[in-house]
Scaffold this motif. Structure first.
Motif, PDB file in Angstrom:
ATOM      1  N   PRO A   1      -9.689  -8.206  -8.822  1.00 31.99           N
ATOM      2  CA  PRO A   1      -9.679  -6.874  -9.447  1.00 31.99           C
ATOM      3  C   PRO A   1      -9.083  -5.825  -8.514  1.00 31.99           C
ATOM      4  N   PHE A   2      -8.413  -4.852  -9.100  1.00 28.53           N
ATOM      5  CA  PHE A   2      -7.800  -3.779  -8.310  1.00 28.53           C
ATOM      6  C   PHE A   2      -8.849  -3.058  -7.465  1.00 28.53           C
ATOM      7  N   THR A   3      -9.995  -2.782  -8.069  1.00 29.16           N
ATOM      8  CA  THR A   3     -11.110  -2.184  -7.340  1.00 29.16           C
ATOM      9  C   THR A   3     -12.209  -3.230  -7.219  1.00 29.16           C
ATOM     10  N   PRO A   4     -12.698  -3.521  -5.992  1.00 29.62           N
ATOM     11  CA  PRO A   4     -12.470  -2.767  -4.753  1.00 29.62           C
ATOM     12  C   PRO A   4     -11.364  -3.321  -3.848  1.00 29.62           C
ATOM     13  N   TYR A   5     -10.777  -4.472  -4.178  1.00 31.76           N
ATOM     14  CA  TYR A   5      -9.922  -5.172  -3.211  1.00 31.76           C
ATOM     15  C   TYR A   5      -8.676  -4.365  -2.841  1.00 31.76           C
ATOM     16  N   ALA A   6      -7.870  -3.995  -3.834  1.00 32.34           N
ATOM     17  CA  ALA A   6      -6.661  -3.232  -3.535  1.00 32.34           C
ATOM     18  C   ALA A   6      -6.990  -1.788  -3.182  1.00 32.34           C
ATOM     19  N   THR A   7      -8.041  -1.233  -3.799  1.00 37.81           N
ATOM     20  CA  THR A   7      -8.408   0.159  -3.544  1.00 37.81           C
ATOM     21  C   THR A   7      -8.769   0.378  -2.082  1.00 37.81           C
TER      22      THR A   7
ATOM     23  N   THR B   1       0.818  -1.217   0.000  1.00 37.67           N
ATOM     24  CA  THR B   1       0.000   0.000   0.000  1.00 37.67           C
ATOM     25  C   THR B   1       0.849   1.263   0.000  1.00 37.67           C
ATOM     26  N   PHE B   2       2.156   1.120   0.169  1.00 35.89           N
ATOM     27  CA  PHE B   2       2.981   2.311   0.289  1.00 35.89           C
ATOM     28  C   PHE B   2       3.156   3.050  -1.037  1.00 35.89           C
ATOM     29  N   GLY B   3       2.872   2.411  -2.147  1.00 33.57           N
ATOM     30  CA  GLY B   3       2.854   3.133  -3.418  1.00 33.57           C
ATOM     31  C   GLY B   3       1.751   4.182  -3.419  1.00 33.57           C
ATOM     32  N   ALA B   4       0.563   3.803  -2.976  1.00 30.95           N
ATOM     33  CA  ALA B   4      -0.551   4.756  -2.890  1.00 30.95           C
ATOM     34  C   ALA B   4      -0.262   5.838  -1.859  1.00 30.95           C
ATOM     35  N   ILE B   5       0.346   5.451  -0.734  1.00 28.52           N
ATOM     36  CA  ILE B   5       0.713   6.433   0.291  1.00 28.52           C
ATOM     37  C   ILE B   5       1.691   7.453  -0.264  1.00 28.52           C
ATOM     38  N   LEU B   6       2.663   6.996  -1.042  1.00 31.32           N
ATOM     39  CA  LEU B   6       3.655   7.904  -1.619  1.00 31.32           C
ATOM     40  C   LEU B   6       3.030   8.868  -2.626  1.00 31.32           C
ATOM     41  N   ILE B   7       2.078   8.396  -3.412  1.00 34.02           N
ATOM     42  CA  ILE B   7       1.397   9.295  -4.349  1.00 34.02           C
ATOM     43  C   ILE B   7       0.626  10.356  -3.579  1.00 34.02           C
ATOM     44  N   ALA B   8      -0.046   9.955  -2.484  1.00 37.40           N
ATOM     45  CA  ALA B   8      -0.777  10.925  -1.662  1.00 37.40           C
ATOM     46  C   ALA B   8       0.174  11.948  -1.050  1.00 37.40           C
TER      47      ALA B   8
ATOM     48  N   PRO C   1       9.709  18.683  -8.144  1.00 41.17           N
ATOM     49  CA  PRO C   1       8.532  17.856  -7.827  1.00 41.17           C
ATOM     50  C   PRO C   1       7.694  17.497  -9.047  1.00 41.17           C
ATOM     51  N   PHE C   2       7.642  18.389 -10.040  1.00 38.75           N
ATOM     52  CA  PHE C   2       6.889  18.079 -11.247  1.00 38.75           C
ATOM     53  C   PHE C   2       7.639  17.062 -12.109  1.00 38.75           C
ATOM     54  N   MET C   3       8.964  17.084 -12.044  1.00 38.92           N
ATOM     55  CA  MET C   3       9.744  16.029 -12.690  1.00 38.92           C
ATOM     56  C   MET C   3       9.498  14.691 -11.996  1.00 38.92           C
ATOM     57  N   ILE C   4       9.436  14.717 -10.666  1.00 42.70           N
ATOM     58  CA  ILE C   4       9.127  13.494  -9.913  1.00 42.70           C
ATOM     59  C   ILE C   4       7.770  12.959 -10.333  1.00 42.70           C
ATOM     60  N   LEU C   5       6.786  13.850 -10.451  1.00 41.04           N
ATOM     61  CA  LEU C   5       5.446  13.430 -10.855  1.00 41.04           C
ATOM     62  C   LEU C   5       5.467  12.771 -12.222  1.00 41.04           C
ATOM     63  N   GLY C   6       6.257  13.318 -13.145  1.00 40.59           N
ATOM     64  CA  GLY C   6       6.364  12.723 -14.473  1.00 40.59           C
ATOM     65  C   GLY C   6       6.974  11.333 -14.432  1.00 40.59           C
ATOM     66  N   VAL C   7       8.025  11.146 -13.631  1.00 41.36           N
ATOM     67  CA  VAL C   7       8.647   9.822 -13.518  1.00 41.36           C
ATOM     68  C   VAL C   7       7.719   8.855 -12.791  1.00 41.36           C
ATOM     69  N   VAL C   8       6.921   9.359 -11.853  1.00 45.21           N
ATOM     70  CA  VAL C   8       5.937   8.509 -11.177  1.00 45.21           C
ATOM     71  C   VAL C   8       4.929   7.955 -12.176  1.00 45.21           C
ATOM     72  N   VAL C   9       4.496   8.791 -13.126  1.00 44.97           N
ATOM     73  CA  VAL C   9       3.573   8.320 -14.170  1.00 44.97           C
ATOM     74  C   VAL C   9       4.214   7.178 -14.959  1.00 44.97           C
ATOM     75  N   LEU C  10       5.502   7.328 -15.321  1.00 44.29           N
ATOM     76  CA  LEU C  10       6.210   6.249 -16.018  1.00 44.29           C
ATOM     77  C   LEU C  10       6.323   5.013 -15.132  1.00 44.29           C
ATOM     78  N   HIS C  11       6.561   5.228 -13.838  1.00 45.13           N
ATOM     79  CA  HIS C  11       6.687   4.133 -12.872  1.00 45.13           C
ATOM     80  C   HIS C  11       5.385   3.332 -12.803  1.00 45.13           C
ATOM     81  N   VAL C  12       4.264   4.031 -12.721  1.00 42.07           N
ATOM     82  CA  VAL C  12       2.959   3.356 -12.667  1.00 42.07           C
ATOM     83  C   VAL C  12       2.666   2.670 -13.995  1.00 42.07           C
ATOM     84  N   TRP C  13       3.041   3.303 -15.085  1.00 46.61           N
ATOM     85  CA  TRP C  13       2.854   2.697 -16.410  1.00 46.61           C
ATOM     86  C   TRP C  13       3.630   1.382 -16.501  1.00 46.61           C
ATOM     87  N   ALA C  14       4.903   1.423 -16.096  1.00 43.81           N
ATOM     88  CA  ALA C  14       5.712   0.198 -16.136  1.00 43.81           C
ATOM     89  C   ALA C  14       5.129  -0.878 -15.231  1.00 43.81           C
ATOM     90  N   LEU C  15       4.564  -0.469 -14.091  1.00 45.66           N
ATOM     91  CA  LEU C  15       3.939  -1.425 -13.174  1.00 45.66           C
ATOM     92  C   LEU C  15       2.764  -2.128 -13.828  1.00 45.66           C
TER      93      LEU C  15
END
Length: 428
Positions: A237-243, A46-53, A202-216
């Motif tokens: 399914p990701f929703t609702p179980y992981a969500t 769950t720490f991926g979602a925590i990090l995005i928040a 931080p906006f560069m980080i956000l861009g790399v995060v998008v690539l990170h989620v895409w690769a995931l």
């Protein structure tokens, strides 16, 4: 974003028209609703979602603070005091931003240790993992730049020390140093440069995060067993179980975050940063923020300045080579009894380096830092390659389902063990 088939079917005429021209809803549905995730994921995932928040919190509070901040050596300190005293809820925004950096690193270190323990860096997730290391490097740069902005004593001298060591780099070191300084020493031009970069990164980080989620979403998630999804019963399914799990964990982490904001807002900072920067007075003990302390200990453990700089940067860069340094075919350390012991030793050594980084560079502290630095690199360069060659791993479960229910049990379509969905009928 997802390599999996899109199962979204628009129902209204407007939705069909929009989806045929910009399949945005279908992309979100396939990536965050119907996306299959292993059913055995634990709360470390769950720490991926925590990090995005936390990233969004840092960006929003940072933009708001930038509206009131003056990036000049003469006014920076007073502008921070103005934010704290005169701006509506300025104290809250500043404490959220300052403590948010620490919470960001708490979450990212747990996320990184989880990836190292469960082998999330192994094929086919090498690019996913390397993108994570790039995010970590950008985070470190952003945090360092932000630490200088209050322009207190520790900010000024921290910037002076760290930028000075860059001069030890052959050929390009002095050029990089002068570009950062904007002159012959740390001053107003330095602060302007640091503020601009701190706002941009931080906006560069956000861009790399998008690539990170895409690769995931291309490779799929790893799991505690370290084995791939083999059938529909291995996934949910990701929703609702992981969500639901992500939301719950984010709320719990938010409560932890709130404790530091409202009850210990200055505990993770340094008292000297409430004293205006003074180039004529050196603090008794210059230390960076706690999340840099392991690397600061490595820097000071080496008597040669250039050698210390090389080892400090190598301690981060070596993380990117883990997919090729680990020779074991088994991902999860749950099934690697020997490597698991070395992994926990590595965790202890890293924490110990952090503690040593906060101590004066003298006597036994330096000796201990050198020993810990030696093991830090030996873990990657010796332990990971050799243990993978000679270790006999434990038996892996046949499937993700088996790792959840145990051998020999089946799960019905409802997710319950077969035969448990309905009680047997009895007469009379």
């Amino acid at each position: 974003m997802s390599a999996h088939a899109n199962t979204y079917v628009p129902k209204s005429r407007l939705a069909k028209w929009f989806e045929s021209r910009l399949p945005l809803v279908g992309l979100v549905h396939s990536s965050f609703v119907a996306f299959p995730v292993p059913r055995n994921l634990n709360y470390f995932w769950t720490f991926g979602a925590i990090l995005i928040a936390m990233l969004m919190s840092q960006i929003v509070t940072g933009i708001w603070l930038a509206m009131h901040y003056d990036p000049s050596a003469a006014n920076a300190f007073n502008s921070v005091e103005h934010i704290m005293r005169d701006v509506n809820y300025g104290w809250l925004l500043r404490y959220m931003h300052a403590n948010g950096a620490s919470m960001f690193f708490v979450a990212v270190y747990i996320h990184m240790f989880r990836a190292l323990y469960y082998g999330s860096y192994k094929a086919p997730r090498e690019i996913l993992y390397i993108l994570g290391v790039i995010i970590y490097l950008l985070m470190m740069a952003t945090a360092f730049l932000g630490y200088t902005l209050p322009w207190g004593q520790m900010s000024f001298w921290g910037a002076t020390v760290i930028t000075s060591i860059l001069g030890a780099i052959p050929i390009v070191g002095e050029t990089i140093q002068s570009l950062l300084w904007g002159g012959y020493s740390v001053g107003s031009p330095t602060l302007n440069r640091f503020f601009s970069l701190h706002y941009l990164l931080p906006f560069m980080i956000l861009g790399v995060v998008v690539l990170h989620v895409w690769a995931l979403h291309v490779t799929g998630q790893n799991n505690p067993a370290g084995i791939p999804i083999k059938s529909s019963k291995d996934a949910v399914p990701f929703t609702p179980y992981a969500t639901v799990k992500d939301v719950f964990a984010t709320v719990v982490f938010g409560i932890f975050f709130a404790y530091w904001i409202f009850y210990q807002p200055n505990y993770l900072g340094h008292a000297d940063n409430y004293v205006p920067a003074n180039a004529a007075v050196t603090p008794a003990h210059i230390v960076p923020e706690w999340y840099f302390l392991p690397f600061y200990a490595i820097l000071r453990a080496v008597p040669d300045k250039l050698g210390g700089v090389i080892l400090m940067f190598s301690a981060v860069i070596i993380l990117a080579f883990a997919p090729w340094l680990d020779t074991s075919r088994v991902r999860s350390a749950n099934y690697r009894p020997i490597y698991r012991q070395f992994f926990w030793l590595f965790v202890v050594v890293t924490i110990l380096l952090g503690w040593l980084g906060s101590k004066p560079p003298e006597g036994g502290y330096v000796i201990a830092a050198r020993l810990c630095t030696a093991y830090y690199f030996l873990h990657f360069l010796v332990v990971m390659p050799l243990v993978g060659l000679f270790e006999t791993p434990n038996r892996l479960p046949g499937s993700i389902l088996e790792s959840v229910t145990g051998p020999g049990k089946q799960v019905s379509g409802s997710g319950m063990p077969a035969g448990a969905a309905a009680a047997p009928q009895t007469k009379g």
